[in-house]
Design a protein around this motif. Structure first.
Motif, PDB file in Angstrom:
ATOM      1  N   UNK A 202       0.792  -1.219   0.000  1.00 26.17           N
ATOM      2  CA  UNK A 202       0.000   0.000   0.000  1.00 26.17           C
ATOM      3  C   UNK A 202       0.825   1.270   0.000  1.00 26.17           C
ATOM      4  N   UNK A 203       0.129   2.380   0.226  1.00 23.44           N
ATOM      5  CA  UNK A 203       0.697   3.722   0.102  1.00 23.44           C
ATOM      6  C   UNK A 203       0.668   4.423   1.448  1.00 23.44           C
ATOM      7  N   UNK A 204       1.712   5.179   1.733  1.00 21.24           N
ATOM      8  CA  UNK A 204       1.745   5.963   2.969  1.00 21.24           C
ATOM      9  C   UNK A 204       0.596   6.968   2.945  1.00 21.24           C
ATOM     10  N   UNK A 205      -0.241   7.008   3.982  1.00 23.91           N
ATOM     11  CA  UNK A 205      -1.352   7.964   3.991  1.00 23.91           C
ATOM     12  C   UNK A 205      -0.857   9.402   3.830  1.00 23.91           C
ATOM     13  N   UNK A 206      -1.567  10.142   2.991  1.00 27.36           N
ATOM     14  CA  UNK A 206      -1.221  11.549   2.805  1.00 27.36           C
ATOM     15  C   UNK A 206      -2.506  12.318   2.530  1.00 27.36           C
ATOM     16  N   UNK A 207      -2.520  13.629   2.776  1.00 27.36           N
ATOM     17  CA  UNK A 207      -3.760  14.397   2.634  1.00 27.36           C
ATOM     18  C   UNK A 207      -4.208  14.598   1.196  1.00 27.36           C
ATOM     19  N   UNK A 208      -3.325  14.338   0.244  1.00 23.91           N
ATOM     20  CA  UNK A 208      -3.658  14.623  -1.153  1.00 23.91           C
ATOM     21  C   UNK A 208      -4.334  13.464  -1.859  1.00 23.91           C
ATOM     22  N   UNK A 209      -3.938  12.228  -1.512  1.00 18.17           N
ATOM     23  CA  UNK A 209      -4.474  11.081  -2.245  1.00 18.17           C
ATOM     24  C   UNK A 209      -4.274   9.800  -1.459  1.00 18.17           C
ATOM     25  N   UNK A 210      -5.244   8.911  -1.567  1.00 12.35           N
ATOM     26  CA  UNK A 210      -5.106   7.590  -0.960  1.00 12.35           C
ATOM     27  C   UNK A 210      -4.545   6.570  -1.944  1.00 12.35           C
ATOM     28  N   UNK A 211      -4.422   6.979  -3.204  1.00 17.85           N
ATOM     29  CA  UNK A 211      -4.001   6.032  -4.233  1.00 17.85           C
ATOM     30  C   UNK A 211      -2.756   6.492  -4.980  1.00 17.85           C
ATOM     31  N   UNK A 212      -2.083   7.508  -4.481  1.00 17.77           N
ATOM     32  CA  UNK A 212      -0.903   8.037  -5.159  1.00 17.77           C
ATOM     33  C   UNK A 212       0.006   8.659  -4.102  1.00 17.77           C
ATOM     34  N   UNK A 213       1.173   8.034  -3.872  1.00 16.87           N
ATOM     35  CA  UNK A 213       2.089   8.563  -2.875  1.00 16.87           C
ATOM     36  C   UNK A 213       3.276   7.640  -2.687  1.00 16.87           C
ATOM     37  N   UNK A 214       3.953   7.793  -1.593  1.00 17.66           N
ATOM     38  CA  UNK A 214       5.119   6.965  -1.315  1.00 17.66           C
ATOM     39  C   UNK A 214       4.685   5.557  -0.913  1.00 17.66           C
ATOM     40  N   UNK A 215       5.393   4.549  -1.388  1.00 18.66           N
ATOM     41  CA  UNK A 215       5.028   3.185  -0.977  1.00 18.66           C
ATOM     42  C   UNK A 215       5.246   2.985   0.516  1.00 18.66           C
ATOM     43  N   UNK A 216       4.304   2.312   1.156  1.00 18.52           N
ATOM     44  CA  UNK A 216       4.442   2.035   2.585  1.00 18.52           C
ATOM     45  C   UNK A 216       5.644   1.141   2.852  1.00 18.52           C
ATOM     46  N   UNK A 217       5.922   0.221   1.929  1.00 20.88           N
ATOM     47  CA  UNK A 217       7.144  -0.569   2.008  1.00 20.88           C
ATOM     48  C   UNK A 217       8.231   0.217   1.278  1.00 20.88           C
ATOM     49  N   UNK A 218       9.003   0.978   2.034  1.00 20.75           N
ATOM     50  CA  UNK A 218      10.054   1.785   1.412  1.00 20.75           C
ATOM     51  C   UNK A 218      10.910   0.907   0.512  1.00 20.75           C
ATOM     52  N   UNK A 219      11.073   1.343  -0.735  1.00 20.76           N
ATOM     53  CA  UNK A 219      11.776   0.520  -1.725  1.00 20.76           C
ATOM     54  C   UNK A 219      13.013   1.268  -2.201  1.00 20.76           C
ATOM     55  N   UNK A 220      14.165   0.819  -1.724  1.00 21.52           N
ATOM     56  CA  UNK A 220      15.442   1.442  -2.057  1.00 21.52           C
ATOM     57  C   UNK A 220      16.173   0.605  -3.099  1.00 21.52           C
ATOM     58  N   UNK A 221      16.670   1.266  -4.130  1.00 24.40           N
ATOM     59  CA  UNK A 221      17.578   0.602  -5.066  1.00 24.40           C
ATOM     60  C   UNK A 221      18.965   0.661  -4.436  1.00 24.40           C
ATOM     61  N   UNK A 222      19.406  -0.454  -3.913  1.00 31.90           N
ATOM     62  CA  UNK A 222      20.707  -0.490  -3.262  1.00 31.90           C
ATOM     63  C   UNK A 222      21.827  -0.454  -4.308  1.00 31.90           C
ATOM     64  N   UNK A 223      21.583  -1.130  -5.404  1.00 35.53           N
ATOM     65  CA  UNK A 223      22.556  -1.140  -6.489  1.00 35.53           C
ATOM     66  C   UNK A 223      21.862  -1.481  -7.791  1.00 35.53           C
ATOM     67  N   UNK A 224      22.263  -0.811  -8.861  1.00 33.14           N
ATOM     68  CA  UNK A 224      21.812  -1.161 -10.203  1.00 33.14           C
ATOM     69  C   UNK A 224      23.050  -1.593 -10.986  1.00 33.14           C
ATOM     70  N   UNK A 225      22.974  -2.745 -11.613  1.00 30.79           N
ATOM     71  CA  UNK A 225      24.148  -3.211 -12.363  1.00 30.79           C
ATOM     72  C   UNK A 225      23.722  -3.946 -13.623  1.00 30.79           C
ATOM     73  N   UNK A 226      24.528  -3.810 -14.653  1.00 36.11           N
ATOM     74  CA  UNK A 226      24.265  -4.550 -15.877  1.00 36.11           C
ATOM     75  C   UNK A 226      24.748  -5.984 -15.688  1.00 36.11           C
ATOM     76  N   UNK A 227      23.901  -6.927 -16.058  1.00 36.65           N
ATOM     77  CA  UNK A 227      24.245  -8.332 -15.890  1.00 36.65           C
ATOM     78  C   UNK A 227      24.507  -9.048 -17.208  1.00 36.65           C
ATOM     79  N   UNK A 228      24.081  -8.413 -18.304  1.00 39.57           N
ATOM     80  CA  UNK A 228      24.373  -9.007 -19.628  1.00 39.57           C
ATOM     81  C   UNK A 228      24.312  -7.934 -20.699  1.00 39.57           C
TER      82      UNK A 228
END
Length: 228
Positions: A202-228
């Motif tokens: 789901x989404x972090x509650x915010x006053x602007x929208x219940x369906x558009x905002x920061x993901x409740x499960x914070x999603x960090x890209x720790x590393x991006x790498x080319x594999x092929x």
């Protein structure tokens, strides 16, 4: 609502390396945006006279929620793939947070690619659209203008025509948009499994929208790498 705006505005210091031209000379014409400085310093991408337009490079987004493998498509969007691989190579996406999750009935995506974590950060350059021509029309759409971005699509966010930078979105369920966003690859089943968990959180509650905002499960890209 401006859908998937990838605007870049005064995010933080940093522009492409001093001494580089304002616009590259190849067909992609990557152009410095001095009024929209880079959220993280990075030079302009290479822009060879013939942009590679064959092949399917693979990139792994290693996130704190699990792996998100991507398969890029040079034929669909050669300049976009060239830029994306450049940003991966320069570690632009490392240690960044996916800042936006949408859960509208017809728009379900996770948006990433802003080191400033504001939704406004970019790489300090922009380049032109490579818009899709093969997306299915929306059935019974009275406008005839909207298209289906299928589940698993990888596409660029933007703030209007020809404003591509670093932000991209990952389509977690078939979504309806005008064909104004460059499609440059797909998400593998393993990546979709990770994204499904993020979307289910789901989404972090915010006053602007219940369906558009920061993901409740914070999603960090720790590393991006080319594999092929």
């Amino acid at each position: 609502m401006t859908v998937l705006g990838g605007g870049v505005a005064q995010a933080s210091p940093g522009t492409p390396d001093a001494g580089t031209p304002d616009t590259t000379r190849g067909p992609c014409a990557y152009t410095v945006t001095p009024d929209e400085p880079a959220a993280r310093p990075v030079p302009l991408p290479p822009d060879p006279r013939h942009t590679p337009d064959r092949g399917h490079p693979e990139v792994l987004l290693q996130t704190n929620q699990g792996p998100v493998p991507l398969v890029l498509d040079r034929a669909k969007a050669p300049c976009t793939v060239q830029s994306f691989l450049h940003l991966v190579r320069k570690k632009f996406y490392d240690d960044t947070t996916c800042h936006r999750l949408t859960a509208y009935p017809t728009l379900k995506v996770l948006q990433c690619g802003d080191p400033a974590n504001t939704g406004e950060g970019g790489p300090g350059y922009r380049y032109g659209d490579e818009l899709p021509t093969d997306l299915a029309p929306v059935p019974n759409d009275p406008t005839g203008l909207r298209r289906v971005y299928p589940r698993g699509t990888l596409a660029m966010a933007n703030a209007g025509p020809d404003t591509n930078g670093s932000q991209f979105f990952l389509v977690t369920s078939d979504s309806v948009l005008r064909p104004n966003y460059t499609v440059f690859g797909r998400i593998t089943p393993a990546g979709l499994a990770t994204l499904d968990e993020v979307a289910a959180g789901g989404i972090v509650p915010n006053p602007d929208s219940e369906v558009d905002g920061r993901p409740a499960l914070t999603t960090d890209i720790e590393r991006a790498k080319r594999t092929r």
